[in-house]
Design a protein around this motif. Structure first.
Motif, PDB file in Angstrom:
ATOM      1  N   PRO A 287       0.827  -1.205   0.000  1.00 26.44           N
ATOM      2  CA  PRO A 287       0.000   0.000   0.000  1.00 26.44           C
ATOM      3  C   PRO A 287       0.863   1.257   0.000  1.00 26.44           C
ATOM      4  N   GLN A 288       0.409   2.294  -0.672  1.00 26.84           N
ATOM      5  CA  GLN A 288       1.145   3.559  -0.718  1.00 26.84           C
ATOM      6  C   GLN A 288       0.835   4.368   0.537  1.00 26.84           C
ATOM      7  N   ASN A 289       1.878   4.731   1.274  1.00 26.49           N
ATOM      8  CA  ASN A 289       1.673   5.520   2.485  1.00 26.49           C
ATOM      9  C   ASN A 289       1.040   6.870   2.194  1.00 26.49           C
ATOM     10  N   SER A 290       1.329   7.430   1.031  1.00 24.41           N
ATOM     11  CA  SER A 290       0.856   8.771   0.708  1.00 24.41           C
ATOM     12  C   SER A 290      -0.523   8.779   0.048  1.00 24.41           C
ATOM     13  N   ARG A 291      -1.186   7.635  -0.018  1.00 25.01           N
ATOM     14  CA  ARG A 291      -2.497   7.591  -0.670  1.00 25.01           C
ATOM     15  C   ARG A 291      -3.497   8.456   0.107  1.00 25.01           C
ATOM     16  N   PRO A 292      -4.214   9.369  -0.551  1.00 24.45           N
ATOM     17  CA  PRO A 292      -5.152  10.240   0.160  1.00 24.45           C
ATOM     18  C   PRO A 292      -6.218   9.456   0.927  1.00 24.45           C
ATOM     19  N   PHE A 293      -6.622   9.979   2.045  1.00 23.33           N
ATOM     20  CA  PHE A 293      -7.660   9.444   2.913  1.00 23.33           C
ATOM     21  C   PHE A 293      -7.246   8.168   3.645  1.00 23.33           C
ATOM     22  N   VAL A 294      -6.690   7.182   2.958  1.00 19.82           N
ATOM     23  CA  VAL A 294      -6.498   5.860   3.557  1.00 19.82           C
ATOM     24  C   VAL A 294      -5.030   5.470   3.729  1.00 19.82           C
ATOM     25  N   GLY A 295      -4.089   6.270   3.226  1.00 20.91           N
ATOM     26  CA  GLY A 295      -2.673   5.947   3.370  1.00 20.91           C
ATOM     27  C   GLY A 295      -2.201   6.139   4.798  1.00 20.91           C
ATOM     28  N   ARG A 296      -1.143   5.444   5.146  1.00 18.43           N
ATOM     29  CA  ARG A 296      -0.591   5.541   6.500  1.00 18.43           C
ATOM     30  C   ARG A 296      -0.157   6.967   6.832  1.00 18.43           C
ATOM     31  N   SER A 297       0.236   7.725   5.820  1.00 17.70           N
ATOM     32  CA  SER A 297       0.707   9.090   6.041  1.00 17.70           C
ATOM     33  C   SER A 297      -0.380  10.149   5.875  1.00 17.70           C
ATOM     34  N   ALA A 298      -1.599   9.731   5.553  1.00 24.00           N
ATOM     35  CA  ALA A 298      -2.650  10.693   5.216  1.00 24.00           C
ATOM     36  C   ALA A 298      -2.968  11.651   6.353  1.00 24.00           C
ATOM     37  N   PHE A 299      -2.855  11.178   7.582  1.00 24.80           N
ATOM     38  CA  PHE A 299      -3.132  12.023   8.752  1.00 24.80           C
ATOM     39  C   PHE A 299      -1.948  11.977   9.713  1.00 24.80           C
ATOM     40  N   THR A 300      -0.757  12.008   9.128  1.00 25.17           N
ATOM     41  CA  THR A 300       0.478  11.922   9.894  1.00 25.17           C
ATOM     42  C   THR A 300       1.145  13.297   9.945  1.00 25.17           C
ATOM     43  N   GLU A 318      -5.932  18.970   9.474  1.00 23.74           N
ATOM     44  CA  GLU A 318      -6.577  17.774   8.917  1.00 23.74           C
ATOM     45  C   GLU A 318      -7.897  18.178   8.273  1.00 23.74           C
ATOM     46  N   HIS A 319      -8.084  17.783   7.001  1.00 23.95           N
ATOM     47  CA  HIS A 319      -9.272  18.244   6.273  1.00 23.95           C
ATOM     48  C   HIS A 319     -10.534  17.501   6.673  1.00 23.95           C
ATOM     49  N   ILE A 320     -10.402  16.292   7.235  1.00 21.74           N
ATOM     50  CA  ILE A 320     -11.538  15.579   7.817  1.00 21.74           C
ATOM     51  C   ILE A 320     -11.024  14.828   9.036  1.00 21.74           C
ATOM     52  N   LYS A 321     -11.942  14.279   9.818  1.00 23.28           N
ATOM     53  CA  LYS A 321     -11.531  13.404  10.910  1.00 23.28           C
ATOM     54  C   LYS A 321     -11.147  12.053  10.322  1.00 23.28           C
ATOM     55  N   PRO A 322      -9.956  11.543  10.613  1.00 28.59           N
ATOM     56  CA  PRO A 322      -9.506  10.295   9.990  1.00 28.59           C
ATOM     57  C   PRO A 322     -10.424   9.106  10.258  1.00 28.59           C
ATOM     58  N   GLU A 323     -11.127   9.134  11.379  1.00 30.47           N
ATOM     59  CA  GLU A 323     -12.011   8.014  11.728  1.00 30.47           C
ATOM     60  C   GLU A 323     -13.166   7.868  10.736  1.00 30.47           C
ATOM     61  N   LEU A 324     -13.506   8.933  10.024  1.00 36.04           N
ATOM     62  CA  LEU A 324     -14.611   8.864   9.066  1.00 36.04           C
ATOM     63  C   LEU A 324     -14.333   7.883   7.940  1.00 36.04           C
ATOM     64  N   VAL A 325     -13.056   7.646   7.647  1.00 40.17           N
ATOM     65  CA  VAL A 325     -12.686   6.686   6.597  1.00 40.17           C
ATOM     66  C   VAL A 325     -11.907   5.506   7.174  1.00 40.17           C
ATOM     67  N   GLY A 326     -11.945   5.355   8.503  1.00 38.91           N
ATOM     68  CA  GLY A 326     -11.285   4.215   9.140  1.00 38.91           C
ATOM     69  C   GLY A 326      -9.793   4.361   9.295  1.00 38.91           C
ATOM     70  N   ASN A 327      -9.272   5.583   9.184  1.00 42.30           N
ATOM     71  CA  ASN A 327      -7.839   5.808   9.356  1.00 42.30           C
ATOM     72  C   ASN A 327      -7.592   6.364  10.752  1.00 42.30           C
ATOM     73  N   GLN A 328      -6.357   6.720  11.066  1.00 44.77           N
ATOM     74  CA  GLN A 328      -6.055   7.270  12.375  1.00 44.77           C
ATOM     75  C   GLN A 328      -4.950   8.319  12.289  1.00 44.77           C
ATOM     76  N   GLN A 329      -4.965   9.211  13.250  1.00 42.12           N
ATOM     77  CA  GLN A 329      -3.952  10.259  13.339  1.00 42.12           C
ATOM     78  C   GLN A 329      -2.651   9.674  13.873  1.00 42.12           C
ATOM     79  N   ARG A 330      -1.531  10.131  13.279  1.00 42.03           N
ATOM     80  CA  ARG A 330      -0.213   9.713  13.740  1.00 42.03           C
ATOM     81  C   ARG A 330       0.687  10.933  13.860  1.00 42.03           C
ATOM     82  N   VAL A 331       1.627  10.864  14.797  1.00 45.41           N
ATOM     83  CA  VAL A 331       2.632  11.914  14.954  1.00 45.41           C
ATOM     84  C   VAL A 331       4.003  11.277  14.885  1.00 45.41           C
ATOM     85  N   LEU A 332       4.885  11.855  14.074  1.00 42.05           N
ATOM     86  CA  LEU A 332       6.247  11.353  13.932  1.00 42.05           C
ATOM     87  C   LEU A 332       7.206  12.222  14.724  1.00 42.05           C
ATOM     88  N   VAL A 333       8.337  11.636  15.038  1.00 45.32           N
ATOM     89  CA  VAL A 333       9.384  12.365  15.745  1.00 45.32           C
ATOM     90  C   VAL A 333      10.635  12.366  14.882  1.00 45.32           C
TER      91      VAL A 333
END
Length: 532
Positions: A287-300, A318-333
């Motif tokens: 899967p592409q991390n950068s895929r809009p809405f559903v990628g791992r990086s979409a809300f990172t 964030e343009h929408i709440k990630p939970e609306l499409v089953g994704n989740q927010q992530r924070v990188l260090v």
């Protein structure tokens, strides 16, 4: 939002999607995907072209045994062949043999294809469209007519392109689908053309089928709906020939969440991330991390300013709440991080930073120094967790390395045989052991596990699933510093660890040790929570 469906979703992953490079499904895999799409509430599932290959015909045979609750299984094919009676055309007969409630046939809308590719008179092409649609309707099929190359044809010869649509409509087609087959139409062109078709054929239900050669397939699909189209064709993850088809994932998300155009049940929209990953897994394409809405990086989020803002209000970045499409927010260090990133990650990882800013500042400073040395903590949450625990004093070394030695040997039967000897200390006890492996890293991994197993039997649950080595500065040649990234898993989760050194074996050792130590820390924490 009402229960009424505003836009019908027509999936062609199993047919048009498989024309993409590296995309291939068995008949059984196709059936599993079709059942999954049906469960999600997709309206049409195009299973393949039964006249083109035995696998697609076998899929339709398998499909006869399945009761689809929401979707209409659809067979795809062409109009009758030139100068052949429709009832004698093999293409048409195989469509009927597929025994699906709906069929989709494509016909030529661009006069260039009629005169230069098929090399037949323009009138014969019109007859092929009319007779094919009428014959399929006479055999009780719902007929979706795909006007291939419609936008290119319209721009070159408007009158003829319109005549092909009118021919299909008067013959009884249930949908007229406008196809941007070469994917080169711009949104403003498409909107103008669709608007004109709505005026010419106001009663005809229209669909849209666009390719992504101009990176505009999603935008064009949404523009078409805005102009009056009620069926959208596309594929999951945008799989398809050349640059792919319109990706149904962002199309559905944009239409339903942002435009209030109902496509699927709300519960299904919340499964879009899961669906995207499922199709990727079956296709065996990462899967592409950068895929809009559903990628791992979409809300990172990585930048310190961004993280500070989303802690107060996620809508800031964030343009929408990630939970609306089953994704989740992530924070990188990383070296771009501020104290907000560290505080967010500490909460996520269950690490107590206390009430003062001093600890966060200390961690940020250490991370920036290490990232300058070549570490990359946004790709290694396991190593980040250990580093933070070490700085806060929560970490206790489960073992200490005394020394290790690696010998490479080459024999006639095994040119890559390597032996590793290792001595570690656990508490007051020393352990000296040796192991073999295919290469130095594998031998070292085997020796370390062998030495630790009697003290920590749970490390037998750890499996290395990926090993990456990257040269950080190629100009230094073989003396360059390298970064090693390891992905490990147990029955519960996957974690990543990192090591950096001018010596690839030392870098690998640090990544291996972090992987084992992360597992031991995780199990200790889980045990503590259970006891509490």
């Amino acid at each position: 939002m009402t229960d009424k469906t505003d836009v019908l979703i027509y999936d062609t992953t199993l047919r048009d999607g498989t024309q993409g490079e590296r995309v291939n499904f068995s008949a059984e895999e196709k059936l599993r995907i079709a059942q999954r799409l049906d469960e999600m509430g997709f309206h049409y599932i195009e299973g393949g072209w039964p006249g083109s290959n035995p696998k697609d015909m076998r899929f339709f045979e398998l499909g006869k045994r399945v009761r689809f609750k929401n979707a209409r299984l659809t067979a795809f094919g062409s109009t009758r062949r030139p100068n052949v009676r429709v009832e004698d055309c093999e293409n048409i007969q195989t469509l009927l043999a597929a025994d699906t409630p709906a069929v989709t046939i494509f016909g030529k809308s661009w006069d260039l294809h009629v005169t230069d590719i098929l090399t037949i008179p323009l009138e014969e092409n019109l007859a092929m469209i009319r007779e094919s649609v009428a014959y399929l309707k006479a055999n009780s099929k719902e007929v979706v007519y795909d006007a291939e190359h419609f936008f290119d044809g319209y721009k070159r010869n408007r009158d003829y392109a319109l005549s092909t649509l009118e021919m299909a409509w008067t013959a009884g087609a249930d949908f007229l689908v406008l196809c941007d087959t070469n994917g080169g139409t711009l949104p403003h062109e498409l909107t103008e053309i669709v608007t004109h078709i709505r005026k010419i054929l106001p009663e005809a239900p229209l669909g849209i089928h666009v390719h992504n050669d101009g990176d505009l397939a999603v935008a064009n699909s949404i523009a078409a709906v805005h102009a009056g189209v009620t069926m959208v064709q596309g594929t999951i993850n945008g799989y398809g020939e050349r640059c792919g088809n319109a990706d149904l994932i962002p199309i559905i998300a944009n239409l339903q969440i942002k435009m209030n155009r109902r496509c699927l049940p709300d519960a299904s929209v919340r499964q879009l991330t899961n669906l995207s990953h499922y199709i990727s897994d079956v296709a065996n394409i990462p899967p592409q991390n950068s895929r809009p809405f559903v990628g791992r990086s979409a809300f990172t989020h990585k930048g310190g300013v961004h993280v500070s803002a989303i802690l107060k209000n996620s809508a800031a970045y964030e343009h929408i709440k990630p939970e609306l499409v089953g994704n989740q927010q992530r924070v990188l260090v990383s070296d771009l991080s501020g104290k907000s990133n560290i505080e967010y990650k500490a909460r996520e990882l269950g690490i107590d930073l206390g009430t003062k800013d001093a600890m966060s500042t200390k961690i940020v400073k250490r991370i920036k120094i290490m990232e300058d040395e070549g570490y990359q903590f946004d790709a290694a949450d396991g190593s980040l967790s250990l580093l933070m625990k070490k700085i806060t004093g929560e970490f206790k070394e489960p073992f200490v390395l005394e020394c290790f030695n690696i010998i490479n040997a080459k024999t006639e039967n095994n040119p890559s045989l390597t032996q590793a000897t290792i001595k570690i200390v656990v508490g007051d006890e020393e352990e000296l052991t040796a192991a073999e492996g295919n290469g130095p890293v594998n031998a070292l991994d085997n020796a370390l596990r062998k030495a630790l197993l009697k003290f920590y039997p749970q490390i037998s649950e750890v499996h290395l699933i990926d090993f990456k080595v990257r040269t950080l500065e190629g100009a230094d040649g073989t003396a360059a510093k390298v970064r090693v990234l390891l992905d490990s898993r147990d029955d519960e989760e996957v974690w990543s660890t990192i090591g950096v050194s001018t010596n690839v074996i030392e870098a690998s050792w640090h990544a291996l040790v972090d992987s084992i130590q992360y597992k031991l820390c995780k199990d200790k924490l889980n045990k503590h929570h259970k006891e509490d």
